[in-house]
Enzyme design. Structure first.
Site, PDB file in Angstrom:
ATOM      1  CB  SER A 166     -38.037 103.159 -11.563  1.00 25.54           C
ATOM      2  OG  SER A 166     -37.308 103.380 -12.748  1.00 25.54           O
ATOM      3  CE1 TYR A 179     -40.052 108.725 -12.367  1.00 21.53           C
ATOM      4  CE2 TYR A 179     -38.280 107.418 -13.309  1.00 21.53           C
ATOM      5  CZ  TYR A 179     -39.606 107.551 -12.957  1.00 21.53           C
ATOM      6  OH  TYR A 179     -40.488 106.520 -13.198  1.00 21.53           O
TER       7      TYR A 179
END
Length: 283
Positions: A166, A179
């Protein structure tokens, strides 16, 4: 739809996609099927995975859905045996399972004096179980399926593992420390695996999507009336192409990294697909 974008032929390959009940990973599964692969769609939400598997079959592809908890090794092993019976040994593993949790997300971007006494979720009262869940889902949810399915790949040339990192792995976003940290771990783990499996015929790479509008992040990006949130404004301002990505715009990178001719000497990379987000300094 992108089809055979770089002449990637996956005929007779067995591809396993975790998290295949979601928007992006279901698109990955369809792309692999259109390239000729037999696709196993794994998800805790069996009905969602089955819906997409049925769509692939309707298009003329080969696909079966399996209910799977990527955090349970015994379940993963059972599913792997069933996939092997149905399709054969796994050639391609796409580790797409992952996600965030509100319990691991702060309410505000910046801590301010007085927040300790306010009725808000600050860094200091993040739920440790929620943080652990996010780390486990993203990291262990990649490690465990890799432990299980890579055993079917060892010593067979042309096998591939593709992880999903990501933009958070490059620079952490505000509000979502768990995250961001977990995705940084995925990038590091991708490089570790690439070295570890380099002698036994397995290439390991990752893609790092930028910002795509999905069900998972809808509440962060849009208000209940459909108007963009302030966070959306910041994201688009930091994305030189000034828009969110579309799921099919990940397909070229996916097929390239899995192409054993075009990418035969590529292992251990994390490919940004982000509209320029990771390149932009803000100035």
């Amino acid at each position: 739809m992108i089809k055979n974008v770089i002449n990637t032929d996956l005929s007779d390959k067995v591809a396993v996609v975790t998290g295949a009940g979601g928007v992006l990973c279901s698109a990955f599964a369809k792309t692999l099927a259109r390239a000729g692969a037999k696709v196993a769609l794994l998800d805790l939400n069996y009905e969602a995975a089955k819906t997409f598997a049925d769509e692939i079959v309707t298009e003329g592809g080969k696909a079966i859905a399996y209910k799977c908890n990527v955090l349970d090794r015994a379940i993963c092993e059972s599913v792997a045996e069933q996939v092997k019976k149905d399709f054969g040994d796994c050639d391609i593993l796409v580790n797409g399972a992952g996600g965030n949790s509100p319990k691991a997300t702060t309410d505000k971007e910046y801590f301010e004096m007085g927040d300790l006494d306010a009725e808000i979720k600050s860094f200091f009262n993040l739920d440790s179980d929620g943080v652990g869940f996010v780390f486990n889902l993203n990291f262990l949810g990649t490690l465990i399926p890799t432990q299980v399915f890579a055993q079917q790949m060892i010593g067979r040339q042309g096998c591939n593992i593709l992880n999903i990192s990501s933009m958070n792995a490059y620079t952490p976003l505000t509000k979502i420390p768990a995250y961001s940290g977990a995705k940084a771990a995925i990038s590091n783990f991708t490089q570790w695996l690439a070295v570890h499996f380099s002698k036994v015929g397995i290439r390991v790479n990752a893609i790092a999507p930028g910002f795509f509008s999905t069900k998972q992040n809808a509440k962060l990006l849009f208000n209940e009336d459909g108007t963009p949130t302030a966070r959306t404004g910041k994201i688009l301002a930091a994305t030189p192409m000034n828009r969110f990505g579309e799921a099919n715009e990940l397909e070229g990178g996916l097929l390239f990294l899995l192409n054993n001719d075009a990418a035969s000497f590529i292992t251990g990379i994390i490919l940004p697909i982000d509209g320029g987000f990771s390149a932009y300094s803000g100035v």
